[in-house]
Structure formats: structure tokens, C-alpha cells
Design a protein around this motif. Structure first.
Motif, PDB file in Angstrom:
ATOM      1  N   LEU A   1      12.273  27.696   4.995  1.00  0.00           N
ATOM      2  CA  LEU A   1      13.002  28.891   4.582  1.00  0.00           C
ATOM      3  C   LEU A   1      12.368  29.547   3.361  1.00  0.00           C
ATOM      4  O   LEU A   1      12.644  30.702   3.068  1.00  0.00           O
ATOM      5  N   GLY A   2      11.547  28.805   2.664  1.00  0.00           N
ATOM      6  CA  GLY A   2      10.891  29.332   1.483  1.00  0.00           C
ATOM      7  C   GLY A   2       9.898  28.323   0.954  1.00  0.00           C
ATOM      8  O   GLY A   2       9.954  27.158   1.335  1.00  0.00           O
ATOM      9  N   PRO A   3       8.997  28.730   0.086  1.00  0.00           N
ATOM     10  CA  PRO A   3       7.912  27.843  -0.363  1.00  0.00           C
ATOM     11  C   PRO A   3       8.374  26.621  -1.134  1.00  0.00           C
ATOM     12  O   PRO A   3       7.633  25.632  -1.216  1.00  0.00           O
ATOM     13  N   GLY A   4       9.594  26.655  -1.660  1.00  0.00           N
ATOM     14  CA  GLY A   4      10.049  25.543  -2.476  1.00  0.00           C
ATOM     15  C   GLY A   4      11.025  24.601  -1.799  1.00  0.00           C
ATOM     16  O   GLY A   4      11.462  23.613  -2.389  1.00  0.00           O
ATOM     17  N   TYR A   5      11.349  24.861  -0.538  1.00  0.00           N
ATOM     18  CA  TYR A   5      12.351  24.046   0.151  1.00  0.00           C
ATOM     19  C   TYR A   5      11.788  22.682   0.533  1.00  0.00           C
ATOM     20  O   TYR A   5      10.662  22.566   1.015  1.00  0.00           O
ATOM     21  N   VAL A   6      12.628  21.655   0.347  1.00  0.00           N
ATOM     22  CA  VAL A   6      12.290  20.291   0.717  1.00  0.00           C
ATOM     23  C   VAL A   6      13.372  19.788   1.662  1.00  0.00           C
ATOM     24  O   VAL A   6      14.556  20.008   1.428  1.00  0.00           O
ATOM     25  N   TYR A   7      12.969  19.100   2.718  1.00  0.00           N
ATOM     26  CA  TYR A   7      13.911  18.601   3.721  1.00  0.00           C
ATOM     27  C   TYR A   7      13.683  17.098   3.883  1.00  0.00           C
ATOM     28  O   TYR A   7      12.541  16.654   4.020  1.00  0.00           O
ATOM     29  N   SER A   8      14.788  16.343   3.898  1.00  0.00           N
ATOM     30  CA  SER A   8      14.640  14.892   3.927  1.00  0.00           C
ATOM     31  C   SER A   8      15.335  14.221   5.105  1.00  0.00           C
ATOM     32  O   SER A   8      15.402  12.996   5.150  1.00  0.00           O
TER      33      SER A   8
END
Length: 123
Positions: free
Chosen positions: A98-105
Motif C-alpha cells: 500500500l506504500g513504501p513503508g508498509y510492513v506485513y507479518s
């Protein structure tokens, strides 16, 4: 999106390994997961598209480091002070972000998966 993970192997407890995952596709958030025999796949580490944000499972904090080189389309997992509990097949995963800074775990958040690379730590 094509993912190819490599760098696994056999190492003694206390040793180190570096896994690499080539991501020949569009801009993606990426992560490493692992699955030991008889267990569910579990989160290890994640990195945002920008590389600025990361997340780690509690079990690997302080021992593992995830990073990426977007110029080489590659994500790395540096694993130090390995123990037998780290023995598993390690998978890299990617998803549109969704954006350059998103992190998904979470496993369910990821769309694309590599073939896995075996890491075996002997005691």
C-alpha cells in the motif's frame, strides 16, 4: 512475480547463515517465513518496500536481520547464533504494498511465495 530463495544449508549451533531471495517482479513488501516438520508456517521477519521499516518474530529478535537491495531485486536474511530450534524450511514471500513503508507479518497477507530453502542447525 517470481521468487527464488537460496542460501540454506547445514550449520552447527551458534553459527550463521545468510539467505537471499531474488524478486523479479513489481515493487513489493517482502518477508521470510519458516516451517518446521509437523508445525505451521510461522513469521520470521518482514521488510517494507523502502527498506526503512522491519518487523521480527520475538524468537529471532537480536539474532536475525532482514534487509533488501532494490537495485539487485534481492532481500536478505542474516541469521546469527543459530540454534536447533531454527531448523526449518525458510520461505520468502512478497505482496503488493500500500506504500513504501508498509510492513506485513501475517502469512495470509502474502500473495507470492518462493520454493523454500532448508536450514538445518545441528546441536
Amino acid at each position: 512475480v517470481q521468487l527464488q530463495a537460496y542460501g540454506g544449508g547445514l550449520v552447527q549451533a551458534g553459527g550463521s547463515l545468510r539467505l537471499s531471495c531474488a524478486n523479479r517482479g513489481r515493487s513489493s513488501a517482502m518477508a521470510w517465513f519458516r516451517q518446521a516438520p509437523g508445525k505451521e508456517r510461522e513469521f520470521v521477519a518482514a521488510v517494507s518496500w523502502s527498506g526503512d521499516n522491519t518487523d521480527y518474530a520475538d524468537s529471532v529478535k537480536g539474532r536475525f536481520a532482514i534487509s533488501r537491495d532494490n537495485a539487485k531485486d534481492t532481500v536478505y536474511l542474516e541469521m546469527n547464533n543459530l540454534g536447533p530450534e531454527d531448523t526449518a524450511v525458510y520461505y520468502c514471500a512478497a505482496r503488493p504494498t500500500l506504500g513504501p513503508g508498509y510492513v506485513y507479518s501475517r502469512v495470509a497477507k502474502y500473495t507470492y511465495w518462493g520454493q523454500g530453502t532448508q536450514v538445518t542447525v545441528s546441536s
